[in-house]
Design a protein around this motif. Structure first.
Motif, mmCIF file in Angstrom:
data_model
loop_
_atom_site.group_PDB
_atom_site.id
_atom_site.type_symbol
_atom_site.label_atom_id
_atom_site.label_comp_id
_atom_site.label_asym_id
_atom_site.label_seq_id
_atom_site.Cartn_x
_atom_site.Cartn_y
_atom_site.Cartn_z
ATOM 1 N N PHE A 1 37.381 76.315 64.759
ATOM 2 C CA PHE A 1 37.104 74.997 64.170
ATOM 3 C C PHE A 1 38.424 74.981 62.641
ATOM 4 O O PHE A 1 38.145 75.344 61.734
ATOM 5 N N LEU A 2 38.961 73.727 62.894
ATOM 6 C CA LEU A 2 39.994 73.060 62.548
ATOM 7 C C LEU A 2 39.886 72.103 61.360
ATOM 8 O O LEU A 2 39.329 71.510 62.006
ATOM 9 N N ILE A 3 39.787 71.635 60.119
ATOM 10 C CA ILE A 3 40.219 70.689 59.026
ATOM 11 C C ILE A 3 41.221 70.632 58.797
ATOM 12 O O ILE A 3 42.106 71.643 58.094
ATOM 13 N N LYS A 4 41.955 69.342 59.247
ATOM 14 C CA LYS A 4 43.609 68.800 58.555
ATOM 15 C C LYS A 4 42.799 67.939 57.521
ATOM 16 O O LYS A 4 42.791 67.438 57.385
ATOM 17 N N LEU A 5 43.819 68.364 56.095
ATOM 18 C CA LEU A 5 44.002 67.537 55.333
ATOM 19 C C LEU A 5 44.802 66.711 55.647
ATOM 20 O O LEU A 5 45.898 66.865 55.756
ATOM 21 N N ARG A 6 44.697 65.337 54.176
ATOM 22 C CA ARG A 6 45.914 64.354 54.040
ATOM 23 C C ARG A 6 46.442 65.478 53.043
ATOM 24 O O ARG A 6 46.304 66.389 52.170
ATOM 25 N N PRO A 7 48.029 65.105 53.109
ATOM 26 C CA PRO A 7 48.499 65.821 51.934
ATOM 27 C C PRO A 7 48.867 64.791 50.579
ATOM 28 O O PRO A 7 48.244 64.233 50.389
ATOM 29 N N ASP A 8 48.739 65.771 49.686
ATOM 30 C CA ASP A 8 48.401 65.515 47.940
ATOM 31 C C ASP A 8 49.229 64.592 47.812
ATOM 32 O O ASP A 8 50.598 64.870 48.135
ATOM 33 N N LEU A 9 48.928 63.928 46.959
ATOM 34 C CA LEU A 9 49.905 62.310 46.023
ATOM 35 C C LEU A 9 51.246 62.943 45.414
ATOM 36 O O LEU A 9 52.221 62.693 45.536
#
Length: 982
Positions: free
Chosen positions: A280-288
């Motif tokens: 199960f993969l969780i891909k996070l948005r880039p941090d500012l």
């Protein structure tokens, strides 16, 4: 008796407590009054267990969808806000799943006679005040009672007693001691109720006058504040094998260890959720404030478990985050990819708007509306068919065009064949943390078909233009091919990167410090006097280099062949000016020390520096930038040495190059001692940031020698530990679950009096043992290559410790943490430490945790390798930047990128003018080789970087450039042996 009934009443249902009428009510999924239409055909009796434990039998068609049955249940309860609920059951795999409202019931339930569906709460809102109907709140209260009784809703004894007191107030009314005690004896609401009976009665006494509805409200008010409210745990493991549990809530995806939440990923930060087999993969948005983007991976029991959890995540996201029900995706004409599952039903906003606005008025049937809807439906169908025909025609046209072009090409170049690597295929790459905001279920291509993961596989998007083979050949014909030209070009490309690093300190960092009152005036003056003269000098030097290379390449009208094909004269002129800046170069070591003192004295300044390092442009620690001018002297000297080796003694540029090289050697000798001490001090400062539980690490008398990941034997068996070897002590640590993402120190081994020898134990051929003074020993396991490195450095460190006459020092912050030698061998670590050492989770809500997750220490931890101070020195000398062509394992196109090799990492840019890197690739653990014949890379000057299944090919423009980049890659990966032709 033999007559079939749609609904068989047994005992009063949940709605009867509230005086619900016996009408069919209103559908929960569609506006209107009538019950859902039931398809004709064979019928089946389906049992549904309600929240009050009563069972109802519903007679449905075998062709009916799950939506029909669900609407019948909601109509039976007269439930308006039914969208918060669902029907769950155990399928043939004994897994608890939700009834899909879009699929036929009989395709989901194989044996309806032996299956009982449970009507339960599916979506738990953050505030029960969002529930408009008293019946809905009552059903939620029944769900809380079930969760308490089964132990699913865990809480403290006080909270449990308070919850039960509200339940019995709703059941029996105001407090009367005898009645309350008897009721508690007859009914069990929580697992250990008898021990809390007095506390429950004390709480019940305070609820006098509360109606059942008010009690339900208070029950929900207390329960919604509990951490396990609405939580359904799904067992999983992280990449290191630590047992965890995943859950989903209105806020996002949660991670639990036991019943303690250790991490949360808000929907706003999640870019995509996906599963691949049982991962199960969780891909996070880039941090500012960060360049990188993470992909977190969890392993579940099976693919089915992954899919079940992924589905509920998709539904939770749609229900709480979307304004309206997502529209179904059009079916692909040729082929489909991925799951077609989607959320079906109204979102929470639609439910609330419907309850508020319609007030449940009956909607009259309008024949005009019906005709209009029929017309729109037919028009939509015709449009879809015409679109399909147009698409097929376009596809056929493109296919024929390609065949014609290929035929013409083969006819024109008869006798030649196009190899797979000769085409300039499209790049399907993605920047680590810099792709445009994707939808939750967007697709991410990867170079080798695998999902990207942290520290192993950063990808790039269309940051660089693809270069065709004809363009490359034309370029080679247009520019010089002499080796001296490429040596001069290396000087130019590295000077561009160096000047940008100088600008970061001179312009950006000093500008940040000028706005802070906490910065000492002496530090400001020191930085200004040290960097501004150097920045001015190197700006002019770079302009001269660019002008000379333009003349050398023939890109200027003033070019006269032979007059400008040299670089020694430019270097000689500028080296004289550089020697005048020796005083400024000597101040850089002082700058590192003064900055550290100021940060220790002021928390505000330390925070400012930490925030500055989180900026995208600050791709390495600030102290590394401060020491860049000293390291640059080494690069100048190396370039001049290569130029002198290339030139014959009769070449006019040989004399100037030799003179410059001699001056650089003299200048380096003046600064060498200061450079070595400051490099060691800077390394200790960086390690101190990664360690938790030590103090006073960065002292002048201590030298860093090696750090790396080893398996240490303890009472629990072999455990992964991070070891730090210094000239006086050996620390061993584990990576814990902390907001700062640091390594927790477990103990220290003094080196004085230690003897080291290798032996085979426990069936392992690669064990070696540290012997202490009293012969109590701590055993660790390593590979043969790692063992040899550690053995060599340990023996050297022990010799250094023996020569030191000072007293032994303790680095641990608490004396309780210092273990006696006897405790090292018999150490039995706690479950918390064990869990902490085997997990790779980071608290992404903390920006500093994210920043420190990609340091050299963390890369060594993930890739099970080690580095020494010698490796750091080699990496410092082998810094390089310039243009390279890059391709992935399974792609045909070559992508032109600006790359920077430094700090054991490879940083990617679109061009050298970019302010910050698009992505980075930590190189520790990677191998550097040339492609094999079977890899079909029929190009010159190609080297390969590979780690496990991650493979990258890089192509340079000349033999000299190929050798330089390959050697530099070896220096950054601390590979000792490359390949024969270098």
């Amino acid at each position: 008796p033999g007559e079939k009934k749609t609904m068989v009443e047994q005992e009063p249902t949940a709605g009867h407590r509230l005086g619900a009428p016996d009408t069919l009510g209103i559908s929960t999924l569609e506006a209107g009054q009538k019950p859902p239409a039931v398809p004709s055909g064979r019928r089946a009796a389906v049992r549904v267990r309600m929240l009050d434990d009563s069972e109802e039998i519903f007679d449905v068609s075998q062709r009916a969808s799950g939506k029909v049955l669900f609407e019948m249940v909601c109509a039976h309860l007269n439930l308006i806000e039914g969208d918060y609920f669902g029907l769950e059951f155990q399928d043939h795999r004994k897994m608890t799943v939700w009834l899909d409202l879009l699929k036929p019931i009989m395709k989901q339930i194989r044996r309806p006679k032996h299956t009982v569906l449970r009507f339960v709460v599916k979506f738990f809102p953050p505030d029960h005040g969002q529930l408009m109907e008293e019946l809905t709140r009552y059903l939620f209260a029944l769900q809380i009672r079930q969760d308490l009784a089964t132990g699913r809703l865990t809480c403290t004894d006080s909270s449990a007693a308070l919850l039960v007191s509200h339940i019995i107030q709703s059941e029996i009314g105001d407090f009367e001691e005898t009645q309350c005690r008897q009721h508690l004896l007859n009914n069990n609401y929580i697992p250990d109720q008898m021990a809390l009976m007095d506390k429950i009665m004390d709480f019940h006494h305070t609820h006098v006058g509360h109606t059942p509805a008010e009690s339900d409200y208070q029950l929900l008010e207390v329960s919604r504040r509990l951490e396990m409210y609405g939580i359904r745990l799904h067992p999983a493991k992280d990449r290191e094998g630590t047992k965890l549990s995943l859950a989903v809530a209105h806020t996002g995806v949660l991670v639990f260890q036991g019943h303690t939440r250790i991490n949360s990923f808000n929907w706003s930060k999640v870019r995509k959720l996906s599963f691949k087999r049982k991962r199960f993969l969780i891909k996070l948005r880039p941090d500012l404030n960060s360049t990188y983007q993470d992909t977190l991976e969890f392993v579940m029991a099976s693919r089915d478990c992954c899919k079940v959890f992924w589905k509920i995540c998709v539904e939770y996201h749609a229900f709480f985050r979307l304004f309206e029900e997502p529209k179904p995706k059009p079916k692909p004409v040729l082929f489909s990819r991925g799951s077609s599952f989607r959320f079906s039903g109204r979102t929470q906003k639609q439910v609330m708007d419907y309850v508020k606005e319609t007030e449940f008025k009956k909607l009259p049937f309008d024949s005009l509306d019906f005709s209009l809807s029929l017309f729109l439906s037919l028009s939509r169908s015709i449009f879809i068919y015409l679109s399909i025909l147009l698409f097929l025609s376009l596809f056929l046209f493109l296919f024929l065009s390609v065949l014609i072009c290929l035929s013409l090409y083969l006819f024109h170049f008869s006798g030649s064949f196009l190899s797979p690597s000769d085409g300039a295929g499209l790049s399907v790459s993605l920047v680590n943390g810099h792709r445009r905001g994707d939808e939750l279920n967007a697709t991410i291509p990867s170079p080798d078909g695998q999902q990207p993961s942290p520290l192993t596989s950063p990808l790039l998007n269309d940051a660089g233009a693809l270069r065709t083979d004809d363009e490359e050949e034309n370029r080679r014909k247009r520019f010089p091919t002499d080796k001296a030209y490429f040596i001069a070009k290396e000087l130019l490309t590295t000077e561009r990167t160096y000047l940008k690093d100088l600008e970061l300190i001179t312009l950006t960092f000093q500008s940040v410090l000028s706005k802070e009152e906490c910065v000492p005036e002496s530090l400001r003056k020191l930085l200004k006097s040290s960097f501004e003269p150097l920045h001015t000098y190197h700006s002019d030097f770079l302009k001269e280099l660019e002008q000379r290379l333009a003349l050398w390449e023939g890109r200027s009208n003033a070019h006269i062949k032979g007059d400008y094909q040299r670089i020694g004269d430019v270097m000689l002129k500028n080296t004289q000016a550089l020697k005048m800046l020796t005083a400024q170069l000597q101040k850089h070591a002082e700058c590192v020390g003064e900055l550290e003192k100021a940060c220790v004295a002021s928390r505000r300044l330390a925070s400012v520096c930490r925030d500055f390092e989180l900026q995208k442009a600050c791709y390495v620690p600030v102290n590394v930038f401060i020491l860049r001018p000293l390291h640059r002297l080494l690069h100048y000297k190396q370039i001049l040495e290569r130029l002198c080796k290339h030139y014959p003694a009769t070449q006019p540029d040989f004399r100037d190059s030799g003179t410059v090289n001699a001056q650089l050697i003299e200048l380096e000798a003046v600064l060498r001692d200061s450079m070595l001490k400051t490099d060691n001090y800077q390394r200790l400062l960086e390690l101190q940031k990664d360690l938790l539980g030590v103090e006073g690490l960065a002292v002048p008398t201590r030298e860093f020698i090696r750090l790396g990941c080893l398996s240490k034997l303890s009472g629990k068996g072999l455990q992964q530990r991070m070891f730090f070897l210094f000239s006086d002590v050996l620390l061993y640590t584990s990576r814990g679950i902390t907001a700062s993402n640091q390594f927790k120190v477990h103990g220290q081994l003094p080196l004085r009096g230690m003897t080291v020898r290798a032996e085979r134990r426990f069936g392992f051929k690669t064990d070696f043992v540290h012997y202490c003074i009293n012969l109590r020993r701590a055993c660790v396991r390593a590979s043969i290559s790692e063992m040899e490195k550690w053995m060599e450095d340990l023996k050297m460190a022990v010799d250094l410790a023996e020569d030191c006459s000072g007293p032994a020092t303790s680095l641990l912050t608490n004396s309780h943490d210092v273990k006696s030698p006897g405790e090292w061998a018999s150490e039995v670590e706690s479950e918390d430490d064990l869990g902490g050492s085997r997990t790779s989770l980071e608290r992404h809500g903390n920006s500093s945790a994210h920043h420190r997750g990609n340091t050299t220490v963390h890369v060594c931890w993930h890739r099970n390798t080690s580095v020494s101070m010698l490796d750091f020195s080699i990496a410092t000398e082998n810094q390089l930047s310039g243009n390279l062509l890059r391709k992935f394992k399974n792609s045909n196109g070559w992508q032109k990128l600006w790359v920077v090799f430094t700090n054991f990492s490879l940083f990617f840019y679109k061009t050298h003018q970019d302010e910050f890197p698009l992505a980075s690739l930590p190189l520790l653990g990677y191998s550097v080789t040339v492609p094999a014949e079977s890899e079909n890379i029929h190009k010159d000057y190609v080297f390969k970087l590979h780690f496990k299944s991650h493979i990258y090919y890089f192509r340079s423009e000349s033999e000299y450039s190929f050798e330089r980049y390959a050697v530099c890659a070896c220096g950054q990966t601390h590979t000792r042996v490359l390949f024969k032709n270098i």
